[in-house]
Enzyme design. Structure first.
Site, mmCIF file in Angstrom:
data_model
loop_
_atom_site.group_PDB
_atom_site.id
_atom_site.type_symbol
_atom_site.label_atom_id
_atom_site.label_comp_id
_atom_site.label_asym_id
_atom_site.label_seq_id
_atom_site.Cartn_x
_atom_site.Cartn_y
_atom_site.Cartn_z
ATOM 1 N N ASP A 180 -60.266 68.108 54.246
ATOM 2 C CA ASP A 180 -59.063 67.969 55.066
ATOM 3 C C ASP A 180 -59.390 67.471 56.468
ATOM 4 O OD1 ASP A 180 -60.356 70.139 56.145
ATOM 5 O OD2 ASP A 180 -58.723 71.570 55.836
ATOM 6 N N THR A 233 -66.081 65.835 58.074
ATOM 7 C CA THR A 233 -66.779 66.063 56.809
ATOM 8 C C THR A 233 -66.791 64.810 55.963
ATOM 9 O OG1 THR A 233 -66.052 68.374 56.867
ATOM 10 C CG2 THR A 233 -66.934 67.562 54.788
ATOM 11 N N CYS A 264 -51.932 68.920 57.443
ATOM 12 C CA CYS A 264 -50.882 69.541 56.629
ATOM 13 C C CYS A 264 -50.260 70.727 57.355
ATOM 14 C CB CYS A 264 -51.458 70.005 55.295
ATOM 15 S SG CYS A 264 -52.049 68.656 54.255
#
Length: 339
Positions: free
Chosen positions: A129, A133, A185
């Site tokens: 997310d 990363t 989100c």
């Protein structure tokens, strides 16, 4: 693979591009899914049902009630038991297909442990997310010569692409570090169908690659908005000449310092120092719709519904107050600040 064990895949094998030969190829393949949330649960579900031989999962978070709207492998029992996502997913997946080997790692994926997670892996799937990363996965995959199936979903928008070292450009050729909008989100929401679509696009390209049908690979970075009915494809035929990963082989994510993380002794607080500065007024507008905030000329304090607080400073520091667990602090940071 024994004939009776192939029976569960009979409808998949009747699809001629896979067939029995392709099914046996899948049984001998290993994949790594990093992030077992919205995208990751759909990715894992498809690949385990498809009969991929080994599915390795890595995630640092645990199941919460707000996950259930879109993270398809979890249920209320997982929430009540506060199960780590990787463990809850492993339990569900083993019940779905006992012939597939499932490996679950409850861990924060970092530069240090990623090489061991990649051992024996044929392809990596992005269920993360945050872009920090993703760039780590991109650079490590290109260094080791492992394909990387990128996917992202937020609001009603999605993106996906399959990057193959030596054959396609990489993620850095299309998205620059620092271009993130801070939209996650948890700040602007997400609808479940866009997650399913992105993950399905990822998996179908992965299946093509694993069965050896590379001539059918899409070869584009696809982006779309399913609410506004927009779709755009960007051909992946030219790498950026100055790309530090796939052209210069410098792999910045493997050499640059990560955000500095420190536990503040006796204060139940974790400090994360990022490289970029904060415009507190901009971040106040981003976060005021989801949290109780207090803005001063010196800091922005955000009261999260989870119970912790974030304190943002103009110099790029973030205090995560209410925990001394670094993994928990990173999770909250990714949810609300992005990366």
């Amino acid at each position: 693979m024994e004939q009776d064990k192939l029976e569960r895949y009979s409808r998949q094998m009747r699809f001629s591009p896979i067939g029995e030969k392709g099914q046996k190829e899948l049984a001998g393949k290993s994949v790594l899914i990093v992030g077992v949330g919205a995208l990751g649960t759909v990715l894992a579900n498809h690949l385990v049902r498809a009969g991929v031989g080994l599915v390795r999962l890595a995630d640092r978070d645990y199941v919460e009630m707000s996950n259930l709207q879109r993270q398809m492998l979890f249920d209320e029992k997982d929430v009540n038991e506060s199960l780590p996502k990787a463990v809850a997913a492993e339990q569900k997946l083993k019940a779905i297909n006992s012939a597939v080997k499932i490996e679950a790692y409850v861990t924060d994926v970092t530069m240090d442990n990623l090489p061991s997670l990649l051992e024996g892996i044929d392809i990596v799937l992005d269920g993360t997310d945050n872009f920090r990363t993703r760039f780590l996965l991109n650079d490590m995959c290109f260094k080791y010569g492992i394909p990387f199936a990128y996917g992202g979903a937020v609001s009603s928008r999605g993106m996906s692409a399959l990057f193959i070292p030596g054959k396609t450009p990489c993620l850095r050729c299309f998205i620059n570090p620092g271009e993130g909008t801070g939209q996650t989100c948890d700040t602007i929401g997400v609808i479940s169908p866009v997650v399913d679509i992105v993950a399905s696009y990822q998996v179908v390209e992965v299946l093509k690659y694993l069965v050896g049908d590379e001539s059918s690979l899409r070869g584009t970075l696809r982006s779309f908005d399913i609410w506004k009915n927009h779709q755009f494809e960007l051909k992946m035929d030219k790498a950026k000449p100055s790309c530090p990963t796939c052209q210069k082989h410098e792999y910045p994510a493997l050499v640059e310092e990560e955000d500095h993380v420190t536990t503040l002794c006796g204060r139940e607080t974790v400090q994360i120092q990022r490289k970029e500065e904060f415009d507190l007024n901009v971040w106040a507008k981003k976060l005021e719709s989801i949290s109780e905030i207090k803005l001063t000329p010196f800091l922005l304090r955000v009261h999260l519904h989870e119970g912790e607080k974030l304190v943002l400073f103009p110099d790029g520091r973030v205090l995560v107050q209410g925990t001394e667990d670094i993994s928990r602090a990173k999770t909250l940071y990714s949810k609300y600040i992005g990366g």
